[in-house]
Write a protein that holds these residues in place. Sequence first.
Motif, PDB file in Angstrom:
ATOM      1  N   GLY A  13     -39.393  39.040   7.166  1.00 35.50           N
ATOM      2  CA  GLY A  13     -39.309  39.352   5.735  1.00 35.50           C
ATOM      3  C   GLY A  13     -39.716  38.187   4.862  1.00 35.50           C
ATOM      4  O   GLY A  13     -39.055  37.150   4.858  1.00 35.50           O
ATOM      5  N   GLY A  15     -39.620  38.005   1.580  1.00 31.86           N
ATOM      6  CA  GLY A  15     -39.063  38.092   0.225  1.00 31.86           C
ATOM      7  C   GLY A  15     -38.359  36.771  -0.062  1.00 31.86           C
ATOM      8  O   GLY A  15     -38.387  35.838   0.754  1.00 31.86           O
ATOM      9  N   ILE A  16     -37.691  36.710  -1.194  1.00 29.38           N
ATOM     10  CA  ILE A  16     -37.103  35.431  -1.601  1.00 29.38           C
ATOM     11  C   ILE A  16     -35.963  34.995  -0.663  1.00 29.38           C
ATOM     12  O   ILE A  16     -35.731  33.798  -0.485  1.00 29.38           O
ATOM     13  CB  ILE A  16     -36.643  35.489  -3.086  1.00 29.38           C
ATOM     14  N   ILE A  17     -35.314  35.952   0.008  1.00 29.21           N
ATOM     15  CA  ILE A  17     -34.210  35.580   0.908  1.00 29.21           C
ATOM     16  C   ILE A  17     -34.758  34.991   2.208  1.00 29.21           C
ATOM     17  O   ILE A  17     -34.304  33.942   2.677  1.00 29.21           O
ATOM     18  CB  ILE A  17     -33.289  36.800   1.188  1.00 29.21           C
ATOM     19  N   GLU A  38     -44.221  38.780   7.591  1.00 24.30           N
ATOM     20  CA  GLU A  38     -44.176  39.692   6.439  1.00 24.30           C
ATOM     21  C   GLU A  38     -45.187  40.797   6.659  1.00 24.30           C
ATOM     22  O   GLU A  38     -46.348  40.531   6.932  1.00 24.30           O
ATOM     23  CB  GLU A  38     -44.479  38.890   5.163  1.00 24.30           C
ATOM     24  N   LYS A  39     -44.749  42.049   6.521  1.00 23.93           N
ATOM     25  CA  LYS A  39     -45.654  43.166   6.848  1.00 23.93           C
ATOM     26  C   LYS A  39     -46.727  43.398   5.778  1.00 23.93           C
ATOM     27  O   LYS A  39     -47.782  43.937   6.066  1.00 23.93           O
ATOM     28  CB  LYS A  39     -44.877  44.447   7.110  1.00 23.93           C
ATOM     29  N   HIS A  46     -42.029  43.449  -2.533  1.00 26.96           N
ATOM     30  CA  HIS A  46     -41.018  44.492  -2.781  1.00 26.96           C
ATOM     31  C   HIS A  46     -39.973  43.992  -3.779  1.00 26.96           C
ATOM     32  O   HIS A  46     -40.349  43.589  -4.874  1.00 26.96           O
ATOM     33  CB  HIS A  46     -40.478  45.012  -1.444  1.00 26.96           C
ATOM     34  N   GLN A  47     -38.696  43.982  -3.412  1.00 28.61           N
ATOM     35  CA  GLN A  47     -37.680  43.673  -4.440  1.00 28.61           C
ATOM     36  C   GLN A  47     -37.954  42.373  -5.205  1.00 28.61           C
ATOM     37  O   GLN A  47     -37.793  42.306  -6.423  1.00 28.61           O
ATOM     38  CB  GLN A  47     -36.311  43.565  -3.784  1.00 28.61           C
ATOM     39  N   THR A  48     -38.403  41.350  -4.474  1.00 30.30           N
ATOM     40  CA  THR A  48     -38.582  40.031  -5.102  1.00 30.30           C
ATOM     41  C   THR A  48     -39.645  40.049  -6.190  1.00 30.30           C
ATOM     42  O   THR A  48     -39.537  39.319  -7.181  1.00 30.30           O
ATOM     43  CB  THR A  48     -38.941  38.998  -3.999  1.00 30.30           C
ATOM     44  N   ASN A  51     -38.406  42.977  -9.788  1.00 28.82           N
ATOM     45  CA  ASN A  51     -37.067  42.987 -10.395  1.00 28.82           C
ATOM     46  C   ASN A  51     -37.140  42.643 -11.871  1.00 28.82           C
ATOM     47  O   ASN A  51     -38.217  42.540 -12.443  1.00 28.82           O
ATOM     48  CB  ASN A  51     -36.125  42.069  -9.617  1.00 28.82           C
ATOM     49  N   SER A  52     -35.980  42.446 -12.488  1.00 28.10           N
ATOM     50  CA  SER A  52     -35.958  42.195 -13.940  1.00 28.10           C
ATOM     51  C   SER A  52     -36.281  40.750 -14.291  1.00 28.10           C
ATOM     52  O   SER A  52     -36.460  40.428 -15.473  1.00 28.10           O
ATOM     53  CB  SER A  52     -34.575  42.544 -14.519  1.00 28.10           C
ATOM     54  N   VAL A  54     -34.274  38.173 -14.148  1.00 30.31           N
ATOM     55  CA  VAL A  54     -33.180  37.536 -14.884  1.00 30.31           C
ATOM     56  C   VAL A  54     -32.440  36.547 -13.981  1.00 30.31           C
ATOM     57  O   VAL A  54     -32.051  36.895 -12.856  1.00 30.31           O
ATOM     58  CB  VAL A  54     -32.187  38.597 -15.417  1.00 30.31           C
ATOM     59  N   VAL A 179     -43.121  43.610  11.972  1.00 32.35           N
ATOM     60  CA  VAL A 179     -42.310  43.491  13.193  1.00 32.35           C
ATOM     61  C   VAL A 179     -41.938  44.888  13.675  1.00 32.35           C
ATOM     62  O   VAL A 179     -41.422  45.710  12.906  1.00 32.35           O
ATOM     63  CB  VAL A 179     -41.048  42.634  12.937  1.00 32.35           C
ATOM     64  N   ALA A 381     -28.170  42.269   0.310  1.00 31.85           N
ATOM     65  CA  ALA A 381     -28.510  41.199  -0.635  1.00 31.85           C
ATOM     66  C   ALA A 381     -29.065  41.808  -1.924  1.00 31.85           C
ATOM     67  O   ALA A 381     -30.215  41.598  -2.281  1.00 31.85           O
ATOM     68  CB  ALA A 381     -29.521  40.242  -0.011  1.00 31.85           C
ATOM     69  N   ALA A 385     -29.086  38.551  -5.879  1.00 25.16           N
ATOM     70  CA  ALA A 385     -29.527  37.752  -4.726  1.00 25.16           C
ATOM     71  C   ALA A 385     -30.768  36.921  -5.020  1.00 25.16           C
ATOM     72  O   ALA A 385     -30.971  35.874  -4.407  1.00 25.16           O
ATOM     73  CB  ALA A 385     -29.761  38.651  -3.515  1.00 25.16           C
ATOM     74  N   THR A 387     -31.358  35.360  -7.875  1.00 18.25           N
ATOM     75  CA  THR A 387     -30.783  34.170  -8.516  1.00 18.25           C
ATOM     76  C   THR A 387     -30.107  33.286  -7.474  1.00 18.25           C
ATOM     77  O   THR A 387     -30.214  32.057  -7.509  1.00 18.25           O
ATOM     78  CB  THR A 387     -29.725  34.599  -9.570  1.00 18.25           C
TER      79      THR A 387
END
Length: 406
Positions: A13, A15-17, A38-39, A46-48, A51-52, A54, A179, A381, A385, A387
């Motif tokens: 993944g 993303g930011i996590i 990362e696929k 995606h989420q990262t 998002n807003s 903020v 994966v 997450a 998450a 932030t």
Amino acid sequence: MNGSNVFDIAVVGGGIIGLSSAYKIVLAHPDIRIAVLEKEEEVAMHQTGRNSGVIHSGLYYQPGSKKAGTCAKGRRELLTFAKRHRIPCDICGKIVVATEERELATLEMILQNGVDNEIEGLEEIGPGQIKEIEPYCEGIAAIRVPSTGIIDFAAVARKLADLVEKKNKANRILTSHKVEGFDRHDFYTKVRTDQGALAAKYVINCAGLQCDRVAKMDNVAPEMKIVPFRGDYYELTDEATEKVRGLIYPVPDPSLPFLGVHFTRMITGGVECGPNAVFSFKREGYGKTAFDMGDTIDALSYLGLWRMFMKYWRSGLKEYARAFSKKLFLRQLQRLVPSLQDSDIRPCRAGVRAQALERNGNLIDDFRIERQTNSIHVLNAPSPAATAALAIGDHVNELATRYFKL
Ligand SMILES: Cc1cc2nc3c(=O)[nH]c(=O)nc-3n(C[C@H](O)[C@H](O)[C@H](O)COP(=O)(O)OP(=O)(O)OC[C@H]3O[C@@H](n4cnc5c(N)ncnc54)[C@H](O)[C@@H]3O)c2cc1C
């Protein structure tokens, strides 16, 4: 398997996590070889990247929870990181506005929560001060939160990816690598991807909307399932952007895990309004009618989903109506900015939240990270998450250091 596809750790993944976790491990253990798989063609798709934007202050989270602790710590680290790497951010503050008497008790509870979480500079303000901050906003009382800010989390993720590769020449950010499974051997795991296999001693699952499925590939049966909630955004037209200076939030419904549609001035320009929260029939589906048969059967065959529907059917139906009616969406926004007209907003984009759901129908509120002998799974997450990402990365690094004996 040749030397170039043998790693100590494979992170699933980008993303930011996943990237924060890889970055923190690389900082603590510069000689460790890490691959982030990362696929998609790029990180943060995606989420990262949806998002807003903020930087949350930690106002709403239960004191003592992982969310409260990591949000405060992650926020501080994020600001230092942004400054150091010249990623634009703006601590513009926000107001949480009550528009009806019945919201005042919740507003008080939120304020007390913020005080318990030691958030700096919180202030209860009245209608006059609301107007000074946001001239077009009408409210009977509000909380001013000066420490909230805005940033582009995708830019943060891209910088993290850069740093992970720079810190050790053996590290790789492998995009377009989906994966597909793991084969466990005595001293390593064969990680199968759609581009071939690689070997890693340890696996860290940060797959966001797919994290429960990746956990299952590792023979972990998590006591939860990811439920996707789509959030649609509108944006203010150029002529209407003067109606919002910063961030305006409603008083959230305390029985729901979402904050309610809000106005957000974006760091990349413009003002967005949203997101709503509707159950999505596709985990990574961003259109209003997005549908995936596999995702839908998977979700509907989970008892927890039906229990959740029973609990939240009333608010769920209202959210659906708003998702398909601009008029109803506008009405929601007009509670905060009554002068807003139909011609002031236009649809712009959507994001899908990965929300973990238990079999009993409870939406898991706090972050959830589980550890196996040779793997770590980030299983919940949701916001804040992004932030909190650098602090979550610290936690993942602590687990990896201790249990993988790095
Ligand atoms: C609408 C919305 C608004 C939000 N607003 C905010 C906010 O303002 N502030 C805030 O702090 N947080 C916010 N959040 C929450 C925040 O965006 C997320 O908590 C955070 O981005 C989660 O990051 P992640 O890395 O876990 O997930 P993701 O960013 O989704 O990354 C997971 C990655 O894993 C990859 N992946 C999945 N399966 C595989 C596989 N099999 N192989 C390889 N790769 C795989 C995916 O392609 C994806 O890139 C919001 C979220 C949404 C959706």
